[in-house]
Scaffold this motif. Structure first.
Motif, PDB file in Angstrom:
ATOM      1  N   SER A   1       0.832  -1.216   0.000  1.00 26.78           N
ATOM      2  CA  SER A   1       0.000   0.000   0.000  1.00 26.78           C
ATOM      3  C   SER A   1       0.859   1.255   0.000  1.00 26.78           C
ATOM      4  N   LEU A   2       1.890   1.276   0.820  1.00 28.75           N
ATOM      5  CA  LEU A   2       2.795   2.422   0.861  1.00 28.75           C
ATOM      6  C   LEU A   2       3.518   2.604  -0.463  1.00 28.75           C
ATOM      7  N   LEU A   3       3.911   1.511  -1.086  1.00 32.11           N
ATOM      8  CA  LEU A   3       4.580   1.570  -2.383  1.00 32.11           C
ATOM      9  C   LEU A   3       3.648   2.141  -3.443  1.00 32.11           C
ATOM     10  N   PHE A   4       2.396   1.705  -3.432  1.00 29.32           N
ATOM     11  CA  PHE A   4       1.410   2.214  -4.394  1.00 29.32           C
ATOM     12  C   PHE A   4       1.179   3.704  -4.204  1.00 29.32           C
ATOM     13  N   VAL A   5       1.009   4.150  -2.969  1.00 29.57           N
ATOM     14  CA  VAL A   5       0.786   5.574  -2.685  1.00 29.57           C
ATOM     15  C   VAL A   5       1.998   6.391  -3.107  1.00 29.57           C
ATOM     16  N   SER A   6       3.180   5.897  -2.826  1.00 29.33           N
ATOM     17  CA  SER A   6       4.404   6.593  -3.208  1.00 29.33           C
ATOM     18  C   SER A   6       4.516   6.726  -4.723  1.00 29.33           C
ATOM     19  N   CYS A   7       4.220   5.667  -5.456  1.00 34.77           N
ATOM     20  CA  CYS A   7       4.284   5.715  -6.921  1.00 34.77           C
ATOM     21  C   CYS A   7       3.231   6.662  -7.473  1.00 34.77           C
ATOM     22  N   GLU A   8       2.038   6.639  -6.919  1.00 34.24           N
ATOM     23  CA  GLU A   8       0.967   7.529  -7.372  1.00 34.24           C
ATOM     24  C   GLU A   8       1.346   8.987  -7.132  1.00 34.24           C
ATOM     25  N   ASN A   9       1.926   9.286  -5.981  1.00 27.14           N
ATOM     26  CA  ASN A   9       2.362  10.648  -5.668  1.00 27.14           C
ATOM     27  C   ASN A   9       3.441  11.104  -6.648  1.00 27.14           C
ATOM     28  N   ALA A  10       4.363  10.225  -6.987  1.00 25.56           N
ATOM     29  CA  ALA A  10       5.419  10.562  -7.943  1.00 25.56           C
ATOM     30  C   ALA A  10       4.833  10.833  -9.323  1.00 25.56           C
ATOM     31  N   ARG A  11       3.850  10.038  -9.747  1.00 23.42           N
ATOM     32  CA  ARG A  11       3.204  10.257 -11.049  1.00 23.42           C
ATOM     33  C   ARG A  11       2.468  11.595 -11.072  1.00 23.42           C
ATOM     34  N   GLN A  12       1.771  11.928  -9.994  1.00 26.78           N
ATOM     35  CA  GLN A  12       1.059  13.210  -9.926  1.00 26.78           C
ATOM     36  C   GLN A  12       2.042  14.372  -9.960  1.00 26.78           C
ATOM     37  N   LYS A  13       3.159  14.230  -9.269  1.00 25.87           N
ATOM     38  CA  LYS A  13       4.186  15.278  -9.247  1.00 25.87           C
ATOM     39  C   LYS A  13       4.749  15.492 -10.650  1.00 25.87           C
ATOM     40  N   GLU A  14       5.063  14.408 -11.357  1.00 22.42           N
ATOM     41  CA  GLU A  14       5.596  14.502 -12.714  1.00 22.42           C
ATOM     42  C   GLU A  14       4.574  15.114 -13.670  1.00 22.42           C
ATOM     43  N   ALA A  15       3.310  14.722 -13.536  1.00 15.38           N
ATOM     44  CA  ALA A  15       2.263  15.253 -14.411  1.00 15.38           C
ATOM     45  C   ALA A  15       2.085  16.751 -14.182  1.00 15.38           C
ATOM     46  N   PHE A  16       2.129  17.180 -12.941  1.00 18.07           N
ATOM     47  CA  PHE A  16       1.980  18.609 -12.667  1.00 18.07           C
ATOM     48  C   PHE A  16       3.177  19.384 -13.207  1.00 18.07           C
ATOM     49  N   ALA A  17       4.376  18.884 -13.027  1.00 17.80           N
ATOM     50  CA  ALA A  17       5.576  19.572 -13.499  1.00 17.80           C
ATOM     51  C   ALA A  17       5.608  19.678 -15.025  1.00 17.80           C
ATOM     52  N   ALA A  18       4.857  18.834 -15.716  1.00 23.34           N
ATOM     53  CA  ALA A  18       4.816  18.880 -17.178  1.00 23.34           C
ATOM     54  C   ALA A  18       3.760  19.864 -17.691  1.00 23.34           C
ATOM     55  N   ARG A  19       2.909  20.370 -16.823  1.00 21.12           N
ATOM     56  CA  ARG A  19       1.857  21.311 -17.254  1.00 21.12           C
ATOM     57  C   ARG A  19       2.459  22.612 -17.742  1.00 21.12           C
ATOM     58  N   GLU A  20       1.725  23.269 -18.618  1.00 16.82           N
ATOM     59  CA  GLU A  20       2.127  24.579 -19.106  1.00 16.82           C
ATOM     60  C   GLU A  20       1.071  25.599 -18.693  1.00 16.82           C
ATOM     61  N   GLY A  21       1.484  26.823 -18.521  1.00 17.35           N
ATOM     62  CA  GLY A  21       0.562  27.887 -18.138  1.00 17.35           C
ATOM     63  C   GLY A  21       0.532  28.087 -16.644  1.00 17.35           C
ATOM     64  N   VAL A  22      -0.157  29.133 -16.238  1.00 16.90           N
ATOM     65  CA  VAL A  22      -0.283  29.461 -14.825  1.00 16.90           C
ATOM     66  C   VAL A  22      -1.457  28.665 -14.256  1.00 16.90           C
ATOM     67  N   CYS A  23      -1.264  28.043 -13.111  1.00 24.37           N
ATOM     68  CA  CYS A  23      -2.359  27.258 -12.546  1.00 24.37           C
ATOM     69  C   CYS A  23      -2.196  27.086 -11.039  1.00 24.37           C
ATOM     70  N   LEU A  24      -3.321  26.743 -10.430  1.00 28.42           N
ATOM     71  CA  LEU A  24      -3.363  26.397  -9.008  1.00 28.42           C
ATOM     72  C   LEU A  24      -4.248  25.172  -8.873  1.00 28.42           C
ATOM     73  N   GLU A  25      -3.725  24.149  -8.222  1.00 28.86           N
ATOM     74  CA  GLU A  25      -4.501  22.954  -7.884  1.00 28.86           C
ATOM     75  C   GLU A  25      -4.615  22.877  -6.366  1.00 28.86           C
ATOM     76  N   VAL A  26      -5.811  22.588  -5.902  1.00 34.76           N
ATOM     77  CA  VAL A  26      -6.067  22.425  -4.473  1.00 34.76           C
ATOM     78  C   VAL A  26      -6.740  21.069  -4.279  1.00 34.76           C
ATOM     79  N   GLY A  27      -6.106  20.209  -3.518  1.00 36.08           N
ATOM     80  CA  GLY A  27      -6.663  18.882  -3.271  1.00 36.08           C
ATOM     81  C   GLY A  27      -6.869  18.069  -4.536  1.00 36.08           C
ATOM     82  N   GLY A  28      -5.996  18.268  -5.523  1.00 35.85           N
ATOM     83  CA  GLY A  28      -6.101  17.527  -6.772  1.00 35.85           C
ATOM     84  C   GLY A  28      -7.074  18.123  -7.784  1.00 35.85           C
ATOM     85  N   THR A  29      -7.764  19.189  -7.423  1.00 40.77           N
ATOM     86  CA  THR A  29      -8.716  19.852  -8.314  1.00 40.77           C
ATOM     87  C   THR A  29      -8.126  21.167  -8.802  1.00 40.77           C
TER      88      THR A  29
END
Length: 134
Positions: free
Chosen positions: A12-40
């Protein structure tokens, strides 16, 4: 039984860690000005399709629509300088229910490209892009 619980917990910890890393990478690839709060995403515009301001002395950034109804602002304790750095900041934004804010959050610098900076709270609650202008 304990061994099975330990294996389930570890996976479970491994899955959460991998998911967090994927979300971090996806956000860092975004373009433009943005704000996400709680994944929204609560504010997202192209760099050319919104107004923004930066004050180096006050360490503040603000992005807003042309009619100033939707916006977010950030006040940094220290300006972000390098990838991997953790800094404290306070963030305010508009949302459908009114206003939201998070005070004294720790943000990690994910990416710096020219005057644009991508930051994210380690737990993923707040993620934003800003421009640190001269």
């Amino acid at each position: 039984m304990k061994r099975l619980l330990f294996i389930i917990l570890a996976l479970s910890l491994l899955f959460v860690s991998c998911e967090n890393a994927r979300q971090k990478e996806a956000f860092a690839a975004r373009e433009g000005v943005c704000l996400e709060v709680g994944g929204t995403t609560v504010f997202s515009r192209s760099w050319d399709n919104c107004q923004y301001a930066f004050n180096r002395d006050r360490r503040t950034f603000r992005a807003q629509d042309d009619d100033m109804t939707d916006y977010f602002s950030v006040q940094f304790k220290n300006l972000p300088l390098y990838v991997g750095e953790e800094i404290k900041a306070s963030v305010k934004w508009t949302e459908y229910r009114g206003m939201g804010q998070k005070i004294n959050v720790t943000l990690q610098v994910l990416r710096i490209e020219g005057d644009k900076v991508w930051l994210r709270e380690p737990n993923g609650q707040i993620a934003l892009t800003v421009r640190v202008l001269e």
